[in-house]
Write a protein that holds these residues in place. Structure first.
Motif: not given
Length: 235
Positions: A201-214
């Protein structure tokens, strides 16, 4: 010219980044060098030495580039700020100042994994390659793509893998990041099982619907994110 240097994490060589290739615009210089001990690159005499690692990677990690370190690659890239001229920016993908967190991967879980690797390195490595994909929207498809790219072993030397586990357990970059000589951007998948919820949640960018390997689960979204950080228009 803007340059991106893509740095892989534990257990995967640089072929992992190939799904991003079709999403780069013309005029963008992108390199994905292997760490020593991965791919066809020979391992270090001491795979755990950051000084040796800096010597080996100095030509790849230039100061005019943006370094993108995924997972262990992010830990190592941050640690190398003490040894190499600072880049234009550092992107930590799927990583924070350290690897272990009680709400993510606890120290005891990593210790158990290290013991398993010591007993059966190849089987444990293969298990990890599949396990890290559980946060992707289609883990089976992501695993098929991973095997197409890397085969069964990820192209890594056993001694280098063991040293990498030591680094995951021991490296804490909190002080380095607090005094970073360059801008630092944190990017994480919103379903990354290796990241603690607070770090996601504190990331500058959160990629949606993905996990550790975007790069496998959402390559277009990851490429767009990195282009935005670099200030380069999407194709």
């Amino acid at each position: 010219m803007t340059r991106l240097v893509l740095l892989s994490g534990w257990g995967c060589d640089a072929r992992l980044w190939q799904p991003l290739a079709e999403h780069w615009p013309e005029g963008l210089a992108v390199s994905a060098p292997d760490w020593p001990g991965y791919g066809t690159r020979p391992p270090l005499a001491d795979p755990g030495s950051l000084a040796q690692l800096a010597d080996a990677m100095g030509d790849d990690l230039s100061a005019d580039a943006i370094w993108v370190g995924w997972s262990l690659g992010g830990l190592l890239a941050t640690a190398l700020l003490d040894h190499l001229p600072a880049p234009r920016a550092l992107v930590l993908l799927g990583m924070s100042e350290r690897f272990c967190h009680e709400a993510g991967i606890p120290e005891a879980e990593l210790a158990a994994f290290r013991r398993a690797f010591a007993r059966a390195p190849e089987a444990t490595h293969r298990h990890f390659l599949r396990w890290q994909l559980q946060g992707e929207s289609d883990p089976l498809a992501a695993y098929r793509r991973l095997r197409e790219l890397l085969g069964d072993n990820g192209g890594a030397d056993h001694a280098t893998l063991a040293a990498g586990l030591d680094q995951l357990a021991g490296l804490d970059n909190a002080d380095r990041l607090a005094r970073s000589p360059c801008p630092v951007w944190r990017v994480g998948g919103d379903r990354d099982p290796l990241l603690a919820p607070a770090w996601r949640t504190s990331a500058d960018y959160r990629l949606v619907d993905t996990g550790h390997c975007p790069m496998l689960g959402q390559p277009s979204s990851l490429a767009a994110c990195l282009l935005g950080i670099a200030g380069v228009p999407a194709p």
